[in-house]
Enzyme design. Structure first.
Site, PDB file in Angstrom:
ATOM      1  N   CYS A 272       0.851  -1.149   0.083  1.00  0.00           N
ATOM      2  CA  CYS A 272      -0.124   0.152   0.056  1.00  0.00           C
ATOM      3  C   CYS A 272       0.922   1.286  -0.045  1.00  0.00           C
ATOM      4  O   CYS A 272       1.621   1.513   1.084  1.00  0.00           O
ATOM      5  CB  CYS A 272      -0.809   0.275   1.021  1.00  0.00           C
ATOM      6  SG  CYS A 272      -2.120   1.425   1.210  1.00  0.00           S
TER       7      CYS A 272
ATOM      8  N   GLY B 297      -5.805  -0.590  -2.904  1.00  0.00           N
ATOM      9  CA  GLY B 297      -5.019   0.427  -2.091  1.00  0.00           C
ATOM     10  C   GLY B 297      -5.768   0.719  -0.832  1.00  0.00           C
ATOM     11  O   GLY B 297      -6.930   0.623  -0.870  1.00  0.00           O
ATOM     12  N   CYS B 298      -4.936   1.260  -0.059  1.00  0.00           N
ATOM     13  CA  CYS B 298      -5.435   1.776   1.282  1.00  0.00           C
ATOM     14  C   CYS B 298      -6.460   2.905   1.249  1.00  0.00           C
ATOM     15  O   CYS B 298      -7.633   2.798   1.451  1.00  0.00           O
ATOM     16  CB  CYS B 298      -4.398   2.312   2.276  1.00  0.00           C
ATOM     17  SG  CYS B 298      -3.073   3.331   1.621  1.00  0.00           S
ATOM     18  N   TYR B 299      -5.895   4.141   0.457  1.00  0.00           N
ATOM     19  CA  TYR B 299      -6.985   5.180   0.112  1.00  0.00           C
ATOM     20  C   TYR B 299      -8.337   4.952  -0.796  1.00  0.00           C
ATOM     21  O   TYR B 299      -9.233   5.471  -0.219  1.00  0.00           O
ATOM     22  CB  TYR B 299      -6.024   6.285  -0.406  1.00  0.00           C
ATOM     23  CG  TYR B 299      -5.160   6.849   0.073  1.00  0.00           C
ATOM     24  CD1 TYR B 299      -5.321   7.577   1.624  1.00  0.00           C
ATOM     25  CD2 TYR B 299      -3.728   7.194  -0.192  1.00  0.00           C
ATOM     26  CE1 TYR B 299      -4.458   8.116   2.242  1.00  0.00           C
ATOM     27  CE2 TYR B 299      -2.614   7.816   0.609  1.00  0.00           C
ATOM     28  CZ  TYR B 299      -3.206   8.430   1.770  1.00  0.00           C
ATOM     29  OH  TYR B 299      -2.233   9.031   2.445  1.00  0.00           O
TER      30      TYR B 299
END
Length: 361
Positions: free
Chosen positions: A12, A158-160
């Protein structure tokens, strides 16, 4: 029973500037085995390629206590040897690649041509918008979980984007937000999202208390935000890093002029609540500032902490609104290394192996 080989690549990235470390920690020269099932020959073998990276360490921590998995590691002097890694990739049931994009693409190509059992789960950005890969967000829409159970090519989110897509996709599907609506994403993450390079700075060097970045407006997470939110148009993404190790809050401000006429804050909250009803990991929190305050979810009655869900695979969604002003702010809170990386990888691995998706989480 035919075994599934699974490759998971986990990264990430906070920005192109800070990549997860590609070095590896020294491992014992023999396979490391989970005891009970290993003795019975029933455990699925897991090879973590790059397990000393930020995400790799977290994945190993989440898997090491399980008796249905067998973690295997090459001798330390062969940990970067291509032939050895190829051998482990094709022998293991699950190969977790904690590598940057280019290294993940290379490792994924090492699955033997006659090995049609291999399931690849990649959490770098390399394959996230590839049509031949299934997006690894089980809660994305109806049928997504089933698709992941059957897919041999899974891209970990992904994190966002996990926060942004989690907030916006239900509202697009419901017609509250129209496709093509230009939105803005403001988000802050813990410094661990930048991998060991950024962690070293924040933990051992003089550094800024907070930093905003991504001023080229071409962050690597934007394409998947565009695709899987259902918007079909890139949001303006303003990422930030704070002086805390793990956790994040992703915020999306909305003018009511941008959404379906007559929609209220409660309507958006109801839509999200229905969409995630029964979810094991995503929870829609009480409505508005009043509801959140009453539930004592704000620090000192005012502040939404980003690190509350540290070391979990959970995500909390909030709807703050002012119907009279015609404004709303949608917020997602999660652990950037949990639901935003290693936790999601383990959740997808469980689904691909036909296990309870919450196992080990």
């Amino acid at each position: 029973m035919t075994k599934l080989n699974i490759v998971v690549s986990t990264t990430c990235l906070i920005s192109a500037t800070f990549q997860y470390a590609s070095s590896f920690s020294v491992q014992p020269s023999h396979y490391q085995l989970s005891s009970a099932s290993s003795a019975l020959g029933m455990a699925k073998k897991v090879f973590i390629d790059g397990e000393a990276g930020t995400t790799g360490l977290q994945v190993r921590d989440r898997l090491s206590a399980r008796d249905d998995l067998e973690i295997i590691s090459p001798p330390s002097d062969l940990r970067k040897d291509e032939a050895t890694r190829k051998k482990f990739i094709n022998e293991a049931d699950a190969v977790i690649l904690c590598l940057p994009d280019a290294a993940s693409i290379e490792a994924a190509s090492w699955v033997e041509p006659d090995n049609d059992r291999t399931v690849l789960i990649d959490a770098s950005t390399a394959f996230r918008i590839d049509e031949d890969w299934t997006y690894g967000f089980p809660e994305l829409c109806k049928g997504q979980r089933s698709a992941l159970e059957k897919s041999k090519r899974i891209s970990n989110p992904g994190c966002y984007p996990t926060g942004f897509v989690g907030l916006i996709r239900p509202l697009v599907d419901a017609g509250i937000i129209s496709k093509g609506t230009p939105l803005t994403v403001n988000a802050i993450s813990g410094y661990s999202g930048g991998g060991k390079a950024l962690m070293e700075i924040y933990e051992n060097e003089e550094h800024e208390p907070w930093g905003s970045y991504g001023f080229g407006l071409n962050h690597k997470h934007i394409p998947e935000m565009t695709k899987y939110s259902g918007l079909g148009i890139a949001p303006i993404f303003q990422p930030q890093v704070g002086d805390f190790d793990q956790g994040m809050v992703v915020s999306v401000p909305l003018h009511y002029a941008w959404i379906k006429d007559g929609t209220t804050g409660k309507d958006m909250h109801d839509t999200l609540s229905k969409y995630y009803e029964g979810s094991k990991f995503i929870e829609v929190m009480p409505l508005g500032e009043g509801g959140v305050k009453e539930a004592e979810l704000l620090e000192r009655g005012a502040f939404l902490r980003p690190d509350t869900l540290k070391d979990t695979n959970r995500m909390q969604l909030f709807v703050f609104y002012n119907d009279e002003a015609g404004h709303a702010i949608l917020c997602a809170r999660l652990d950037n290394l949990g639901k935003g990386a290693s936790g999601a990888a383990v959740q997808n691995l469980n689904l691909a192996l036909g296990m309870d998706e919450a196992k080990g989480l």
